[in-house]
Design an enzyme around this catalytic site. Sequence first.
Site, mmCIF file in Angstrom:
data_model
loop_
_atom_site.group_PDB
_atom_site.id
_atom_site.type_symbol
_atom_site.label_atom_id
_atom_site.label_comp_id
_atom_site.label_asym_id
_atom_site.label_seq_id
_atom_site.Cartn_x
_atom_site.Cartn_y
_atom_site.Cartn_z
ATOM 1 N N HIS A 105 -7.857 21.784 94.716
ATOM 2 C CA HIS A 105 -9.215 22.229 95.014
ATOM 3 C C HIS A 105 -10.172 21.098 94.673
ATOM 4 C CE1 HIS A 105 -12.847 24.698 95.093
ATOM 5 N NE2 HIS A 105 -12.136 25.600 95.739
ATOM 6 N N ASP A 154 -6.109 30.469 98.010
ATOM 7 C CA ASP A 154 -5.575 30.706 99.349
ATOM 8 C C ASP A 154 -4.089 31.039 99.303
ATOM 9 O OD1 ASP A 154 -7.996 30.191 100.741
ATOM 10 O OD2 ASP A 154 -7.675 28.040 100.489
#
Length: 378
Positions: free
Chosen positions: A278, A322
């Site tokens: 991320h 995700d």
Amino acid sequence: MTTAEAAARLGVKAETLYAYVSRGLLTSERGTGGRASTFDAAEVEALVATRGATRRPTGVAETITTRLTLLADDEVYYRGLRATDLARTETPERVAALLWLGDRDAGIDEPDLGGVVEPVREIVAHLPGRPRPTDRLRVAVATLAALDPWRFDLEPAAVVATAMRCWRGMVGALGEGGLWPALADDPTTPEPPEVLRTALVLLADHGLAASTMAARVAASARAHPYAVVSAGLGALDGPVHGTASTAAHRFLGEALRDPEAAVAERLRAGERLPGFGHSIYRERDPRAAVLLALIPGSEEAAVVERLAAAVAGRPGVFPNVDLAMAAVQRVYGLRAEAGEAIFAVARTVGWIAHALEQYADPGLRFRVEGAYVGLRPS
């Protein structure tokens, strides 16, 4: 140069000018007798050349201030409260009240959608081709806007009422029975009590992400709430933002068949692993652990753990929200693109919260200055 002259030349506020001093980009001298600071004109011009700066248009913001969401130390906080704690106990409606009104206990009236949802659902149901759930949501929001003559009222109470109408209308437009039957492989499967509640809270906001910036730009132009949500949905529909969950879902499917081969194939191709890492977090995505806790003992959770172990030690490579959402989708029989729709419905709360902040600052506009490198007129 005086403070005002230097700030004007750089196109920044005086506060930013002094921030440049504290960072060592400029030096200043304090005037005698309490006079204001002065700046070396040569240093200012050198910084102008370095930044390619010109005077900014009046009202253009260099920094966006917000009281909504803090991302710090690999944690997420909504108005000072840890989002992962809220996701374990709170409803999406109470979190919406927290973000929109600053108080979880502030009641938000349910909208009267009589005579509205059915025509919107009818339009959405007859879209040509093979529209994804997020395609349906975009059409639903535009249609809801056209049916709402009060959409241009930007007083805070009116915005909250419109936001709830939009939020509920989006879900209703996807089909009868709510979000779960619209996204499940088998619409008759009973909805697990915690899955959607947890995901909608975790994904409600995430600071100034790309879609949120798009929403704030729309709000700064005094676009109505439906247009703000439409702007957010448009920016969301990209592979490095909202649709990343579908890529993670596909990757997890490959990993369930052969985890090592799935990782090795991506590494061989020089690709990043879908569902890993991320841009904000450094060692972990705190939202992932909360979602994975919904599926303890499942094959999907075990494979995510195995994948994480396979790439352990690589800086910034860890399972993100995700991949965790993809695992939850597979366990509970949600369609591959369900993650995108859940993300969109959840983040609508955040977009409206940021719009409310933006509406409250009437002088703020966004306009990025471009450095023209094309042909010059002869």
